[in-house]
Design a protein around this motif. Structure first.
Motif, short mmCIF file in Angstrom:
data_model
loop_
_atom_site.label_atom_id
_atom_site.label_comp_id
_atom_site.label_asym_id
_atom_site.label_seq_id
_atom_site.Cartn_x
_atom_site.Cartn_y
_atom_site.Cartn_z
N PRO A 31 6.39 12.40 -5.56
CA PRO A 31 5.50 13.51 -5.94
C PRO A 31 5.22 13.59 -7.43
N ASP A 32 4.96 12.46 -8.03
CA ASP A 32 4.68 12.37 -9.46
C ASP A 32 3.90 11.07 -9.68
N ARG A 33 3.79 10.65 -10.92
CA ARG A 33 3.07 9.43 -11.26
C ARG A 33 4.04 8.41 -11.85
N VAL A 52 12.12 10.95 -3.69
CA VAL A 52 10.87 11.06 -2.95
C VAL A 52 10.87 12.35 -2.13
N GLY A 53 9.68 12.92 -2.00
CA GLY A 53 9.55 14.17 -1.27
C GLY A 53 9.28 13.98 0.21
N GLU A 54 8.63 12.89 0.56
CA GLU A 54 8.30 12.62 1.96
C GLU A 54 8.76 11.22 2.33
N MET A 55 9.13 11.06 3.59
CA MET A 55 9.50 9.74 4.08
C MET A 55 9.22 9.68 5.57
N ILE A 118 6.75 2.80 -1.65
CA ILE A 118 6.73 4.09 -2.34
C ILE A 118 5.35 4.24 -2.96
N ASN A 119 4.67 5.32 -2.61
CA ASN A 119 3.36 5.64 -3.18
C ASN A 119 3.53 6.80 -4.15
N ASP A 120 2.74 6.80 -5.23
CA ASP A 120 2.76 7.95 -6.13
C ASP A 120 1.48 8.76 -5.95
N LEU A 121 1.32 9.80 -6.74
CA LEU A 121 0.18 10.70 -6.60
C LEU A 121 -1.15 10.06 -6.98
N ASP A 122 -1.11 8.94 -7.70
CA ASP A 122 -2.34 8.22 -8.06
C ASP A 122 -2.63 7.07 -7.09
N ASP A 123 -1.91 7.04 -5.97
CA ASP A 123 -2.04 5.98 -4.97
C ASP A 123 -1.59 4.61 -5.48
N ASN A 124 -0.76 4.58 -6.52
CA ASN A 124 -0.10 3.35 -6.91
C ASN A 124 1.03 3.11 -5.92
#
Length: 178
Positions: A31-33, A52-55, A118-124
Motif C-alpha cells: 500500500p505504498d510506492r 503488504v496489506g492484501e494477499m 508484489i504490486n505497489d500503488l503505481d502498478d509496479n
C-alpha cells in the motif's frame, strides 16, 4: 487434416492437449510506492522488506489457465504439465472442472511452479518465480496421451516446449505455439 470450418471438424468431441505450466500465484499489494523505499543510488546494497496489506493465492500457470477457459467454452482440454509434492489440490481442481488430467506428471521431491508477486500503488511489480517441477516438463510425451486432435504448446520449461513442438509435428497433430 480437417479445417476448422470443415463439417468434419468437431471441437466438442476432440480432445485438445494443452502443454504448459501449472503454478501457484501468490499476489500481494504493497500500500505504498516502491520508489519511496528503493533508492537507485543504493541499489547495489538492496535489502528491503515490505509489509503488504492484501494477499491472495490464485491458480496460475499457462496450461491451467488455457484449459480452464477452453473447458468453459465447450472444449475437451487435457493438461500435460508437471506438479510437485504440493500439487494434489491443483489436480483435484482440474478434475472437478472436467479437465483431463491423464497427462499430469508428479515430480517427487519438488514444488509445483510458484510465482510471488508484489504490486505497489503505481502498478509496479516485483516478482519471484520458482520453476520447480516445471523444469521436468521435457519428460512428458505427446504420444503417451490418446485421442488428441489438437495441441497447444504454452510457456513451460524450455526443453519441454521444444520437444512438444517436435512431437506434435511428428505425430501430424495440428498445434498452436504460444
Amino acid at each position: 487434416r480437417p479445417h476448422f470450418n470443415s463439417p468434419h471438424f468437431h471441437t466438442a468431441s476432440m480432445r485438445t492437449l494443452v502443454c504448459g505450466s501449472l503454478a501457484y500465484d501468490t499476489i500481494m499489494v504493497f500500500p505504498d510506492r516502491f520508489s519511496r523505499h528503493i533508492l537507485p543510488e543504493q541499489a547495489q546494497v538492496l535489502s528491503v522488506s515490505f509489509t503488504v496489506g492484501e494477499m491472495r493465492r490464485e491458480w496460475g500457470g499457462c496450461a491451467g489457465n488455457i484449459a480452464y477457459n477452453l473447458k468453459h467454452i465447450g472444449g475437451e482440454p487435457v493438461v500435460m504439465a508437471t506438479i510437485g509434492d504440493d500439487g494434489d489440490d491443483y489436480r483435484e481442481r482440474l478434475d472437478a472442472f472436467g479437465v483431463g488430467i491423464d497427462a499430469l506428471r508428479h515430480v517427487a521431491g519438488s514444488y509445483t511452479a510458484q510465482a510471488v508477486i508484489i504490486n505497489d500503488l503505481d502498478d509496479n511489480q516485483i516478482t519471484a518465480f520458482h520453476p520447480g517441477a516445471m523444469a521436468f516438463s521435457h519428460q512428458n510425451r505427446v504420444g503417451d496421451v490418446r485421442d488428441i486432435g489438437l495441441g497447444i504448446v504454452a510457456p513451460d520449461g524450455r526443453e519441454g516446449m521444444w520437444s512438444h513442438v517436435e512431437q506434435f509435428a511428428q505425430a501430424g497433430i495440428p498445434f498452436v505455439f504460444d
